[in-house]
Design a protein around this motif. Structure first.
Motif, mmCIF file in Angstrom:
data_model
loop_
_atom_site.group_PDB
_atom_site.id
_atom_site.type_symbol
_atom_site.label_atom_id
_atom_site.label_comp_id
_atom_site.label_asym_id
_atom_site.label_seq_id
_atom_site.Cartn_x
_atom_site.Cartn_y
_atom_site.Cartn_z
ATOM 1 N N PRO A 38 0.753 -1.275 0.001
ATOM 2 C CA PRO A 38 -0.162 0.101 -0.039
ATOM 3 C C PRO A 38 0.746 1.099 -0.038
ATOM 4 C CG PRO A 38 -0.185 -1.198 2.179
ATOM 5 C CD PRO A 38 0.611 -1.861 1.313
ATOM 6 N N LEU A 39 0.880 1.993 -1.201
ATOM 7 C CA LEU A 39 1.558 3.102 -1.137
ATOM 8 C C LEU A 39 0.903 4.313 -1.194
ATOM 9 C CD1 LEU A 39 3.852 2.276 -4.406
ATOM 10 C CD2 LEU A 39 4.159 1.651 -2.115
ATOM 11 N N THR A 40 1.026 5.194 -0.159
ATOM 12 C CA THR A 40 0.389 6.491 0.115
ATOM 13 C C THR A 40 0.550 7.507 -0.919
ATOM 14 O OG1 THR A 40 1.913 7.054 1.774
ATOM 15 C CG2 THR A 40 0.308 6.047 2.741
ATOM 16 N N SER A 41 1.764 7.465 -1.399
ATOM 17 C CA SER A 41 2.108 8.248 -2.496
ATOM 18 C C SER A 41 2.943 7.611 -3.810
ATOM 19 C CB SER A 41 2.801 9.502 -2.272
ATOM 20 O OG SER A 41 3.623 10.089 -3.207
ATOM 21 N N ILE A 42 2.672 7.900 -5.201
ATOM 22 C CA ILE A 42 3.548 7.373 -6.028
ATOM 23 C C ILE A 42 5.038 7.663 -6.104
ATOM 24 C CG2 ILE A 42 3.589 9.184 -7.714
ATOM 25 C CD1 ILE A 42 3.008 5.478 -8.476
ATOM 26 N N SER A 43 5.347 8.461 -4.779
ATOM 27 C CA SER A 43 6.994 8.899 -4.777
ATOM 28 C C SER A 43 7.453 7.598 -4.042
ATOM 29 C CB SER A 43 6.827 10.109 -3.977
ATOM 30 O OG SER A 43 6.262 10.324 -2.878
ATOM 31 N N GLU A 44 6.840 6.818 -3.379
ATOM 32 C CA GLU A 44 7.275 5.692 -2.498
ATOM 33 C C GLU A 44 7.467 4.600 -3.580
ATOM 34 O OE1 GLU A 44 4.669 4.549 0.413
ATOM 35 O OE2 GLU A 44 4.123 6.537 0.568
ATOM 36 N N LEU A 45 7.384 4.596 -4.806
ATOM 37 C CA LEU A 45 7.349 3.623 -5.887
ATOM 38 C C LEU A 45 8.988 3.301 -5.945
ATOM 39 C CD1 LEU A 45 6.412 1.320 -7.781
ATOM 40 C CD2 LEU A 45 6.114 2.988 -9.440
ATOM 41 N N PRO A 46 9.598 4.369 -6.385
ATOM 42 C CA PRO A 46 11.138 4.046 -6.714
ATOM 43 C C PRO A 46 11.806 3.250 -5.736
ATOM 44 C CG PRO A 46 10.692 6.405 -7.209
ATOM 45 C CD PRO A 46 9.306 5.682 -6.594
ATOM 46 N N ALA A 47 11.678 3.467 -4.534
ATOM 47 C CA ALA A 47 12.322 2.453 -3.336
ATOM 48 C C ALA A 47 11.886 1.142 -3.516
ATOM 49 C CB ALA A 47 11.997 2.994 -2.051
#
Length: 244
Positions: A38-47
């Protein structure tokens, strides 16, 4: 351990994790796990993409379009629809697919009869675009219906008996009738529906929406979205494991 998973937010009611857990057990697939991310923001995707044990990702709301800038290649369907719900990692590249297209097409084809010549698509969202792609592949002309008339669409108020009679396939891609608002149905002249009609609802909860109930009462063939969901999940597994 090969890790597969689902990104989106929230994921509390996701279908995929339970489906793959059951599939792995039923088919004796070992060394694989399917997790929710569950990603609260797409900015968490790269990690997440940096993980070396990640072999495939499914994508759900609200990130089917937001993931596009993070990918290197796209299937023809994903390229046209501009929405991705499956990501495959191969040879250092990230390729996006739209398996909603595959699931919908495989579940629709067995139901198509010669008199199913024109379709109405209820709704204009991402799911509607997947449906449009499939109908174009099948050379079935369609009309898109929205709450208010826009370029390329008609409003529900324009749907009279003559329109319903001509369009013998009616596909609901909107959330109208989805749990918990199960007493709602798209505003159609249901009296004009006959046994020659096919009503397909992408909703699978409830199993029989009011839209499908009203169609069945008129003798129409009806279908909900559960098989499409299963088939798109199976298509993801095929993509992740095919020899490329």
């Amino acid at each position: 351990m090969k890790v597969y998973g689902l990104i989106g937010y929230p994921l509390s009611h996701s279908f995929s994790k339970g489906f793959f857990a059951e599939k792995f057990q039923r088919e004796g697939i070992t060394g694989c796990v399917y997790e929710n991310f569950p990603l609260t923001s797409i900015s968490e995707l790269p990690a997440l993409l940096e993980r070396t044990d990640l072999y495939g990702i499914n994508v759900t709301i609200p990130y089917k379009e937001a993931v596009l800038p993070f990918l290197d290649e796209f299937s023809p369907a994903a390229e046209q629809i501009k929405a991705v719900n499956c990501i495959c990692f191969h040879a250092g590249k990230r390729k996006g697919f739209n398996t909603d297209v595959i699931g919908f097409k495989r579940s629709l084809l067995p139901l198509i009869k010669p008199h199913h010549t024109h379709a109405l698509i209820l709704g204009t969202g991402g799911a509607a675009k997947a449906v449009m792609f499939v109908l174009e592949e099948l050379n079935i002309p369609f009309t898109v219906v929205s709450r208010s008339a826009q370029p390329g669409t008609v409003a529900y108020e324009a749907l009279d008996a003559a329109v319903i009679e001509m369009h013998t396939i009616i596909i609901n891609t909107s959330p109208v009738g989805m749990y918990p608002q199960t007493d709602a149905a798209p505003a159609l002249p249901y009296d004009a529906i006959t046994r020659h009609h096919l009503l397909y609802d992408l909703i699978y909860n409830p199993a029989e929406t009011l839209f499908l109930q009203k169609g069945a009462a008129q003798g129409a063939v009806t279908k909900n979205g559960h098989e499409m969901l299963v088939l798109q999940a199976e298509a993801s597994w095929e993509i992740w494991n095919e020899k490329q």
